[in-house]
Write a protein that holds these residues in place. Sequence first.
Motif, PDB file in Angstrom:
ATOM      1  N   ALA A   1      12.280  30.983 -44.380  1.00 37.20           N
ATOM      2  CA  ALA A   1      12.432  31.496 -43.014  1.00 37.20           C
ATOM      3  C   ALA A   1      11.295  32.450 -42.669  1.00 37.20           C
ATOM      4  CB  ALA A   1      13.782  32.199 -42.870  1.00 37.20           C
TER       5      ALA A   1
ATOM      6  N   ALA B   1       8.557  31.507 -39.759  1.00 38.90           N
ATOM      7  CA  ALA B   1       8.444  32.434 -38.638  1.00 38.90           C
ATOM      8  C   ALA B   1       7.014  32.938 -38.501  1.00 38.90           C
ATOM      9  CB  ALA B   1       9.407  33.601 -38.833  1.00 38.90           C
ATOM     10  N   GLN B   2       6.342  33.138 -39.635  1.00 37.74           N
ATOM     11  CA  GLN B   2       4.934  33.558 -39.584  1.00 37.74           C
ATOM     12  C   GLN B   2       4.084  32.526 -38.867  1.00 37.74           C
ATOM     13  OE1 GLN B   2       3.098  34.669 -43.341  1.00 37.74           O
ATOM     14  NE2 GLN B   2       1.202  33.660 -42.753  1.00 37.74           N
TER      15      GLN B   2
ATOM     16  N   ALA C   1       5.105  30.308 -36.696  1.00 37.86           N
ATOM     17  CA  ALA C   1       5.494  30.226 -35.290  1.00 37.86           C
ATOM     18  C   ALA C   1       4.995  31.406 -34.476  1.00 37.86           C
ATOM     19  CB  ALA C   1       7.018  30.128 -35.183  1.00 37.86           C
ATOM     20  N   GLY C   2       4.964  32.585 -35.086  1.00 38.09           N
ATOM     21  CA  GLY C   2       4.638  33.784 -34.311  1.00 38.09           C
ATOM     22  C   GLY C   2       3.181  34.180 -34.298  1.00 38.09           C
TER      23      GLY C   2
ATOM     24  N   ARG D   1       7.930  44.858 -38.706  1.00 42.61           N
ATOM     25  CA  ARG D   1       8.264  44.279 -40.003  1.00 42.61           C
ATOM     26  C   ARG D   1       9.027  45.262 -40.878  1.00 42.61           C
ATOM     27  NH1 ARG D   1       3.696  42.247 -44.193  1.00 42.61           N
ATOM     28  NH2 ARG D   1       3.412  44.496 -44.392  1.00 42.61           N
TER      29      ARG D   1
ATOM     30  N   ALA E   1      13.285  36.180 -41.256  1.00 34.91           N
ATOM     31  CA  ALA E   1      12.451  35.524 -40.250  1.00 34.91           C
ATOM     32  C   ALA E   1      11.823  36.559 -39.315  1.00 34.91           C
ATOM     33  CB  ALA E   1      13.279  34.519 -39.450  1.00 34.91           C
ATOM     34  N   GLY E   2      12.609  37.578 -38.941  1.00 39.04           N
ATOM     35  CA  GLY E   2      12.064  38.636 -38.095  1.00 39.04           C
ATOM     36  C   GLY E   2      10.941  39.396 -38.776  1.00 39.04           C
TER      37      GLY E   2
ATOM     38  N   LEU F   1       7.801  37.103 -38.820  1.00 31.80           N
ATOM     39  CA  LEU F   1       7.266  36.726 -37.520  1.00 31.80           C
ATOM     40  C   LEU F   1       5.919  37.380 -37.224  1.00 31.80           C
ATOM     41  CD1 LEU F   1       8.161  35.010 -35.022  1.00 31.80           C
ATOM     42  CD2 LEU F   1       8.996  37.153 -34.037  1.00 31.80           C
TER      43      LEU F   1
END
Length: 400
Positions: free
Chosen positions: A67, A71-72, A74-75, A99, A124-125, A128
């Motif tokens: 995750a 997320a990395q 995607a962001g 983070r 995931a956060g 990101l």
Amino acid sequence: MSIGDPDHAETKSAAAAAVPSGRWMLARWAIASSTLGFPQAAGPVAFALVAVALTGDASGGAAMILAMTLAQVAGAIPLTRLGRGFAMATFLRLLVAVRTVALVAIAVGAASGVSLAWLIALAAGAGLVNGAAYGYLRAVLNRLAPASGLSRALGIAATLNELTFVAAPVVASGLGSISPVFGIVAMAALGALPALLVPNLGPAAAASGEGADEASHRAAGSILRPAILLWLLCAAAGGATVAAIEIGAVALALNFGYQPALAILFTVLLCIASVAGGLWVSVRNRRAPRGVVVAQLVVMSSGAALAASCHSVATTLAGAILIGLVLAPLATHYSLILDSLAPPHRRPEVFALLRTANASGVILASAMLTAASLSTALLVIAGVMAVATLAVGIASARRR
């Protein structure tokens, strides 16, 4: 102006005082660069220990890492573009703060016994912002080091990063054996250091322009030009090659009839070779010509092929050493060549893409090792590395 002129003496004194200051800022940047990756390096162990404590199964830790990595990817670009109007150092601190909050939330959640699904979402956060944070941190280096010193600074950073990836799992394991929460807290604390260490470049050092006409840069269109995509492909292939050894180390040890604990042989030798390569780049301190880069890619492809052969422990270890020796020189070249290809106001975005390409390689290696046999996964990844090498060779031949 005479030598005895007080103004001249004052100018010389100010120049002399500026040198240690510049070196100190570069040292702070190098430490920030190495600690920025600490959560990713410690994550596999720390998250696995948390998952075992909550569910009794370490696979939950792998889900958290997956995750974080997805997320990395995607962001990276959206967040990098979001920071264009901010000073680079300021936006980097904001990303690191986000983070850190997410990692602290994971520690609190683990201590409170929340469900694994929440921890995966928080992971995931935390992930990101990783790509964008790397992009801005790398762009900050351009403001701190002259062009003639970039190779040395990147070589030192590569060496420190390898030491981080060796030390971080040990720290996470040691603290996690006391309490899994302690490992997450260490990730949050050390991962927050870049926010404190990155030098303040002033309000003028924004990512939206470095004294250039922004309109003319916008006219250049997409940054995903063939010249940039070529090196992103190489970064992805190299990331997959390294990840195949590091993630598949236990499987390799079992394949040769050894205990799982001896998997450390493959990863430690790869890291030691990588540190040696980073030191070589730092001492040499100049960009490698295209022919040398092609030769280095051939060395990495040869190392991948030796590892994929699974002929013996000796050949696999030799492959890991070959991969490690050229890891830092190639990573330094990718960073330098993309620095020259990217429009100044879009450098953070391109560097974020570089980190994203590397993460994509890790995802590929993880997926192959999960879905296929060890030998098949290593062969596929060696093939990807060979394709990247061939692509650079063809491009070099056409250029000549």
